[in-house]
Scaffold this motif. Structure first.
Motif, mmCIF file in Angstrom:
data_model
loop_
_atom_site.group_PDB
_atom_site.id
_atom_site.type_symbol
_atom_site.label_atom_id
_atom_site.label_comp_id
_atom_site.label_asym_id
_atom_site.label_seq_id
_atom_site.Cartn_x
_atom_site.Cartn_y
_atom_site.Cartn_z
ATOM 1 N N GLY A 92 4.995 -8.527 -8.210
ATOM 2 C CA GLY A 92 3.991 -9.164 -8.677
ATOM 3 C C GLY A 92 3.870 -10.228 -9.732
ATOM 4 N N THR A 93 5.663 -9.980 -10.413
ATOM 5 C CA THR A 93 5.847 -10.815 -11.637
ATOM 6 C C THR A 93 6.555 -12.629 -11.048
ATOM 7 N N ALA A 134 21.137 -16.703 -1.597
ATOM 8 C CA ALA A 134 22.001 -15.879 -2.802
ATOM 9 C C ALA A 134 20.830 -15.325 -4.189
ATOM 10 N N TYR A 135 20.415 -15.993 -4.518
ATOM 11 C CA TYR A 135 19.242 -15.730 -5.198
ATOM 12 C C TYR A 135 18.014 -15.567 -4.404
ATOM 13 N N ILE A 136 17.933 -15.376 -3.804
ATOM 14 C CA ILE A 136 16.569 -14.144 -2.782
ATOM 15 C C ILE A 136 17.422 -12.408 -2.635
ATOM 16 N N VAL A 137 18.917 -12.823 -2.425
ATOM 17 C CA VAL A 137 19.158 -11.657 -2.068
ATOM 18 C C VAL A 137 19.252 -10.404 -3.425
ATOM 19 N N TYR A 186 10.024 -16.127 -3.221
ATOM 20 C CA TYR A 186 8.846 -16.653 -2.123
ATOM 21 C C TYR A 186 8.933 -17.922 -2.069
ATOM 22 N N ALA A 187 9.209 -18.772 -3.545
ATOM 23 C CA ALA A 187 9.247 -20.439 -3.808
ATOM 24 C C ALA A 187 10.205 -20.994 -3.094
ATOM 25 N N VAL A 188 11.489 -20.109 -3.226
ATOM 26 C CA VAL A 188 13.071 -20.871 -2.904
ATOM 27 C C VAL A 188 13.024 -20.240 -1.470
ATOM 28 N N GLY A 189 12.661 -19.427 -1.163
ATOM 29 C CA GLY A 189 12.529 -19.568 0.515
ATOM 30 C C GLY A 189 11.554 -20.518 1.330
ATOM 31 N N PHE A 190 10.527 -20.816 0.951
ATOM 32 C CA PHE A 190 9.687 -22.133 1.316
ATOM 33 C C PHE A 190 10.593 -22.841 1.338
ATOM 34 N N LEU A 238 4.668 -17.408 3.679
ATOM 35 C CA LEU A 238 5.233 -17.834 2.166
ATOM 36 C C LEU A 238 4.576 -18.798 1.284
ATOM 37 N N LEU A 239 3.576 -19.515 1.970
ATOM 38 C CA LEU A 239 2.926 -20.209 1.264
ATOM 39 C C LEU A 239 1.863 -19.430 0.754
ATOM 40 N N PHE A 240 0.758 -18.547 0.827
ATOM 41 C CA PHE A 240 0.363 -17.987 0.431
ATOM 42 C C PHE A 240 0.807 -17.606 -0.936
ATOM 43 N N GLU A 241 2.166 -16.440 -1.138
ATOM 44 C CA GLU A 241 3.076 -16.036 -1.694
ATOM 45 C C GLU A 241 3.545 -17.724 -3.212
#
Length: 315
Positions: A279-280, A266-269, A287-291, A54-57
Motif C-alpha cells: 500500500g505504500t 531489477a528494480y521490480i525484483v 506496477y508503474a514500472v511493470g506497466f 497493471l492498469l488499476f495499480e
C-alpha cells in the motif's frame, strides 16, 4: 423361418446400436469445439486479468506521483528519506544499455550461425550444432547471472581496469549469449524455407556460395530474420535475473557502461523481495514500472508483426 426372424432381430439391434454410437460421436464432436474454446479463453482472460491489474495499480500510483515527473524525471530515488523521486528515465537508460550490448553481441553471431547452418553445414553437422545451440536457451537465467558476475566481469576487468564489479557490459554480453539461440534458430528456419530453385538460379548465373547466402537468401528470408531479432530484443528487455545479479542496483541516467546500473526488471525484483510495505507509494511503483515494461514489450511484438508483414516473401 426362425433363423430369418433371428437374423432380422439381430440386424435391427445392430442398427439401433449403430444409431446410439453415432449419437455418442455427434455429442463428442459438438462438445470438442466448446472445450477447446474454453481452453483458449483461459489464456485470453488471463492476459486481460494481468493488464487490468497493471492498469488499476498503476492508476493508484499516479494518484500519488505526477505523471510528467514519472515520465521525464531523471532521478529515481524511491527510498530517499527526504523526498522520494520517481523519474523512470534512469531505469529505462539501464535497460537500454544492457539491451544494446546484447544486440551487438547476439545479432552478428546469431546471423553468422544461421548462415552456416542453412548454407554450409551438412545435414549431420546441422543435427548436432542446432540442438547444442538451442540448449543455451534452456539454461536457467540465474545460472547466466552468476556466470556474468563470477566469470565474465573478472575477465573483462583484465582489459578494462576501471570496470566496476557491477556494470552494464557484463550482463549485456551474457544476455546477448542467452538470446543468441533464438536469433540463430528462427533465422535458420526462415533461410531454410527459401526454395532451392532460387539458390540454383543464382549459382547458375555465376554467383559464389557466399554471394548467394548474403545477396539472395538473406533478403529473401528478411521477414523471418527481422522478426527473430525483434523478438530477441523483446526478450532482452524483459530479462530479470542476469541484470539483477550482475548489473547492480544504482539507477543512472548517463552513458557510462562501466559503473553500476539498475534496469526496470531489477528494480521490480528489489522491491518484490520485501523492501516496501503493501500500500505504500514504493509498492505501487513496481506496477508503474511493470506497466512501462509491458508497453516496451508490446511495442516490440507489434514491431515484429509489422516487419514480418511488410517484408513477407511469397513463393
Amino acid at each position: 423361418m426362425a433363423s430369418n426372424e433371428q437374423a432380422s432381430k439381430l440386424s435391427v439391434q445392430q442398427m439401433i446400436a449403430k444409431q446410439k454410437g453415432k449419437k455418442g460421436k455427434k455429442w463428442i464432436e459438438k462438445s470438442i469445439p466448446v472445450i477447446l474454446f474454453i481452453i483458449a479463453s483461459i489464456s485470453v482472460l488471463t492476459t486481460f486479468g494481468i493488464v487490468f491489474t497493471l492498469l488499476f495499480e498503476t492508476f493508484e500510483f499516479f494518484k500519488r506521483v505526477p505523471f510528467l515527473d514519472f515520465i521525464f524525471g531523471k532521478e529515481w530515488l524511491p527510498f530517499s528519506n527526504n523526498e522520494p523521486l520517481f523519474g523512470i528515465l534512469p531505469l529505462v537508460a539501464g535497460t537500454l544499455k544492457v539491451t544494446l550490448i546484447a544486440v551487438v553481441v547476439a545479432v552478428p553471431f546469431g546471423l553468422a550461425s544461421a548462415v552456416y547452418l542453412s548454407e554450409y553445414a551438412s545435414d549431420n553437422m546441422r543435427r548436432v550444432i542446432k540442438p547444442v545451440l538451442e540448449v543455451l536457451a534452456g539454461v536457467p537465467t540465474i545460472v547466466y547471472g552468476f556466470f556474468a558476475l563470477t566469470f565474465v566481469t573478472p575477465l573483462l576487468q583484465q582489459f578494462i581496469p576501471e570496470l566496476k564489479i557491477f556494470n552494464a557490459i557484463s550482463p549485456g554480453i551474457v544476455v546477448g549469449i542467452m538470446i543468441l539461440p533464438m536469433i540463430a534458430s528462427l533465422s535458420e528456419d526462415a533461410m531454410s524455407s527459401v526454395p532451392n530453385s532460387i539458390r540454383e538460379g543464382a549459382l547458375a548465373l555465376g554467383a559464389t556460395k557466399l554471394e548467394v547466402a548474403i545477396k539472395v537468401v538473406l533478403p529473401a528470408a528478411l521477414s523471418g530474420i527481422m522478426a527473430s531479432i525483434v523478438l530477441a530484443v523483446s526478450r532482452a528487455i524483459g530479462e530479470t535475473m542476469i541484470v539483477s545479479l550482475a548489473g547492480g542496483s544504482t539507477p543512472r541516467f548517463d552513458l557510462d557502461m562501466t559503473d553500476s546500473i539498475q534496469t526496470m526488471t531489477a528494480y521490480i525484483v528489489q522491491v518484490s523481495t520485501g523492501d516496501a510495505g503493501y500500500g505504500t507509494t514504493i509498492y505501487y511503483s513496481i506496477y508503474a514500472v511493470g506497466f512501462t515494461l509491458f508497453l516496451f514489450t508490446l511495442l516490440m511484438n507489434w514491431l515484429a508483426h509489422a516487419i514480418s508483414k511488410r517484408f513477407r516473401e511469397e513463393y
